[in-house]
Design an enzyme around this catalytic site. Structure first.
Site, mmCIF file in Angstrom:
data_model
loop_
_atom_site.group_PDB
_atom_site.id
_atom_site.type_symbol
_atom_site.label_atom_id
_atom_site.label_comp_id
_atom_site.label_asym_id
_atom_site.label_seq_id
_atom_site.Cartn_x
_atom_site.Cartn_y
_atom_site.Cartn_z
ATOM 1 N N VAL A 86 -14.162 29.705 -7.755
ATOM 2 C CA VAL A 86 -15.259 29.042 -7.056
ATOM 3 C C VAL A 86 -16.267 30.044 -6.498
ATOM 4 O O VAL A 86 -17.329 29.640 -6.007
ATOM 5 C CB VAL A 86 -14.739 28.130 -5.921
ATOM 6 C CG1 VAL A 86 -13.928 26.993 -6.499
ATOM 7 C CG2 VAL A 86 -13.935 28.925 -4.903
ATOM 8 N N SER A 138 -10.290 32.174 -7.404
ATOM 9 C CA SER A 138 -9.172 31.699 -8.238
ATOM 10 C C SER A 138 -8.952 32.506 -9.506
ATOM 11 O O SER A 138 -7.942 32.326 -10.196
ATOM 12 C CB SER A 138 -9.375 30.226 -8.605
ATOM 13 O OG SER A 138 -9.154 29.398 -7.487
ATOM 14 N N LYS A 179 -5.634 34.220 -9.763
ATOM 15 C CA LYS A 179 -4.363 33.528 -10.016
ATOM 16 C C LYS A 179 -3.580 34.083 -11.204
ATOM 17 O O LYS A 179 -2.365 34.295 -11.096
ATOM 18 C CB LYS A 179 -4.628 32.040 -10.181
ATOM 19 C CG LYS A 179 -5.095 31.362 -8.891
ATOM 20 C CD LYS A 179 -5.510 29.920 -9.112
ATOM 21 C CE LYS A 179 -5.974 29.259 -7.811
ATOM 22 N NZ LYS A 179 -6.465 27.877 -8.027
ATOM 23 N N TYR A 227 -2.388 34.444 0.094
ATOM 24 C CA TYR A 227 -3.237 33.791 -0.910
ATOM 25 C C TYR A 227 -4.705 33.885 -0.523
ATOM 26 O O TYR A 227 -5.568 34.182 -1.362
ATOM 27 C CB TYR A 227 -2.807 32.338 -1.075
ATOM 28 C CG TYR A 227 -3.705 31.550 -2.002
ATOM 29 C CD1 TYR A 227 -3.731 31.817 -3.363
ATOM 30 C CD2 TYR A 227 -4.544 30.555 -1.502
ATOM 31 C CE1 TYR A 227 -4.574 31.106 -4.216
ATOM 32 C CE2 TYR A 227 -5.377 29.834 -2.339
ATOM 33 C CZ TYR A 227 -5.387 30.121 -3.694
ATOM 34 O OH TYR A 227 -6.222 29.417 -4.534
#
Length: 602
Positions: free
Chosen positions: A252, A57, A60, A182
């Site tokens: 994560v 993440s 992002k 993604y």
């Protein structure tokens, strides 16, 4: 200090690696690396900072940056909000009023950002994402195929989010294609060092401090950092901002990045996660670094101080141009009517406001003003506007304004000679700007009927004027009269002695090479003064270059004649030496007093 923080956090074995992605559950749980990269590219590191892991993440904010670059702020804002959600990062929900994801840091917002990346096909779109990350990291980053395949096999929740977004037309393309992209962006492999450089690139206003390549515009960097501040740590964002106080993003995979704009980037890698999905050691290490290094962006080390480093009148710190008695008297009487303000540091709103206020509070009765910007770093747009407005207001009240701005920090690459032009003059050093102030004072306050500069006859030069008539006549007969064009080099540094020069009209300048690589004035001499004495007396070379500042008329006593005086006219030479010593001392004393009053070399 990094080693101390590393040691303090290493013993914490709480938390577990992410296990909903099988490949992430297989990593070494106790790996731990800590990096700090400065905004000029220096990296400090300790621990497992070269170990590869997937960005997850932390990708992002960088995909969000690319979407902003491709679509503009308004284009992205039509699909993604920028409000904290207060929900877990993988929540299947949208804002009830807008039907948009709350922000680009949660999965629904990140998948939407991935859908906004431009490209001809899926392969090109992902390659643009990968190359974007690589610009931030300063090296070519690659996909971890095993982690990607593991995510693709188990990413049902993210697929559900993709179909939800498609059902409300937040994305208008194939949701499987977007979610696959993604998964791929989250599976790009990085190291702790890579993440530190990526964070430092954000800290350096979007420019990679290691490569010098711009990865993102300043305006979009500000946007990304703002969203990282409020949303980057998910539903633990409030605790993070209050205890760490840095824009940040976690993943994560065990990574965290944190950014102090303008100063540094921090990265941590430790796979054990807390209940929010953030690295346990990573949060603890960032909290400790913020405390020890006083990094919290709300930490106030001092109140906003004026940007004025020094201010003084030209009476106290005159230029290095030596003036005749008449001009010197006028400058002594009216020198307080011109002031120099030296500014320093970054000129942002608060510092500029105080500087402008201080200057405006002391302009009554001023004929001229100099603002020295050489020690100024960044000049914000509002500070530039405030200073330009100040110059215009002062020009309207007949106070002439000049800048010392060799690097054109205010955008003036040329100097205006028109006294009606509110932009005024721009100089490369303060000394010439001070001389400009003196000339304005002399022009406005010169006594009526008194010529500003008077050409001398040889016998009127102070070196000869006090001699007996017979001695004066003998000595005058030995001098040669020369006229030298403006800009002509009279003597180069290192040149052999070429004579004793008496200035009868015009000005000469002695120059030195400054540490900035530019030639600067040491002193300007005018009519009634002399130069070349020291090389003549010591039979040494010139230590400074001597240049005609204007057309100059000089009387020159050649070296051979000077040497012959000891045999032919010993009393005359003694008298000459006494007068030379007195004149040289007076000139040296004036120069030393000027230099001692100056706050820097130029």
């Amino acid at each position: 200090m990094l080693e101390e923080v590393y040691a303090a956090c290493r013993a914490d074995l709480s938390g577990t690696p992410a296990d909903y992605i099988p490949e992430l559950a297989a990593v070494e749980p106790d790996a731990f690396g800590l990096c700090l990269a400065t905004a000029d590219g220096l990296i400090y590191s300790v621990g497992d900072t070269g170990t590869g892991f997937t960005i997850q993440s932390i990708s992002k904010p960088f995909t969000y940056a690319l979407a902003l670059a491709d679509n503009g702020i308004d284009g992205v804002a039509a699909h993604i909000d920028v409000e904290p959600s207060g929900e877990p990062f993988n929540e299947i929900s949208l804002e009830p009023d807008t039907q948009r994801p709350s922000n680009p840091m949660i999965n629904s917002g990140a998948i939407t950002a991935a859908s906004l990346v431009h490209g001809r096909d899926a392969a090109e779109k992902f390659d643009r994402v990968r190359r974007c990350y690589s610009r931030f990291a300063g090296r070519d980053l690659r996909l971890d195929q095993a982690v990607y395949e593991s995510e693709a096999r188990t990413g049902f929740r993210n697929r559900a989010i993709g179909y939800m977004l498609r059902s409300v037309d937040i994305i208008d393309v194939d949701p499987d294609d977007v979610v696959d992209r993604y998964f791929r962006q989250c599976s790009i492999e990085v190291t702790c060092t890579d993440l530190a450089v990526m964070a430092a690139t954000l800290a350096d206003n979007g420019v990679n401090p290691r490569t010098g390549e711009r990865a993102l515009s300043s305006a979009l960097t500000e946007r990304v950092l703002s969203v990282m501040t409020t949303c980057g740590m998910y539903n633990a964002a409030g605790d993070w901002v209050t205890t760490v106080g840095l824009p940040a993003k976690s993943g994560v995979g065990g990574g965290i990045i944190a950014v102090l704009p303008g100063q540094l980037g921090i990265s941590v890698y430790s796979p054990r996660l807390d209940s929010h999905g953030n690295s346990v050691r990573g949060v603890a290490a960032c909290r400790e670094l913020s405390r020890r290094l006083e990094l919290h962006f709300c930490h106030v080390t001092r109140s906003a101080r004026t940007a004025i480093r020094a201010d003084y009148s030209v009476a106290r710190v005159p230029s290095r141009r030596r003036r005749g008695p008449g001009d010197a008297a006028i400058l002594n009487a009216h020198g307080e009517r011109a002031r120099v303000y030296e500014l320093h540091g970054d000129l942002l709103f608060s510092g500029a406001e105080r500087a402008v206020r201080a200057i405006e509070g002391n302009v009554d009765g001023l004929d001229a003003l100099v603002i020295d910007l050489r020690r100024v770093g960044e000049v914000s747009a509002i500070a530039r506007e405030m200073l330009e407005d100040l110059r215009a207001r002062l020009a309207a009240r007949d106070t002439r304004v000049a800048l010392v701005d060799p690097d054109a920090k205010l955008g003036h690459a040329t100097s205006s000679l028109d006294p009606r032009d509110p932009r005024g003059r721009v100089f490369i050093d303060r000394d010439t700007a001070t001389e400009w102030c003196e000339d304005i004072i002399l022009d406005r306050h010169h006594r009526a009927g008194t010529p500003e500069h008077t050409a001398l006859e040889l016998t009127e030069h102070p070196l000869l004027a006090g001699l007996a008539d017979t001695e004066q006549a003998k000595l005058a007969a030995e001098f040669q009269i020369r006229t030298i064009a403006r800009g002509e080099v009279i003597a180069d540094r290192g040149a052999r002695r070429s004579g004793l020069y008496l200035i009868l009209a015009g000005r000469v300048r002695m120059t030195i090479l400054g540490a900035d690589g530019r030639m600067h004035r040491l002193v300007t001499l005018s009519e009634g003064m002399s130069f070349g004495e020291i090389p003549m007396l010591l039979d040494e070379t010139f230590v400074n270059q001597v240049v005609a500042e204007t057309q100059v008329r000089v009387a020159v006593l050649p070296p051979a004649v000077f040497d012959r005086l000891a045999d032919d006219h010993p009393r005359l030479k003694l008298a000459l030496l006494q007068r030379l010593a007195a004149g040289a001392y007076a000139q040296m004393d004036a120069t030393v007093r000027t230099l001692s009053n100056n706050t820097d070399s130029y």
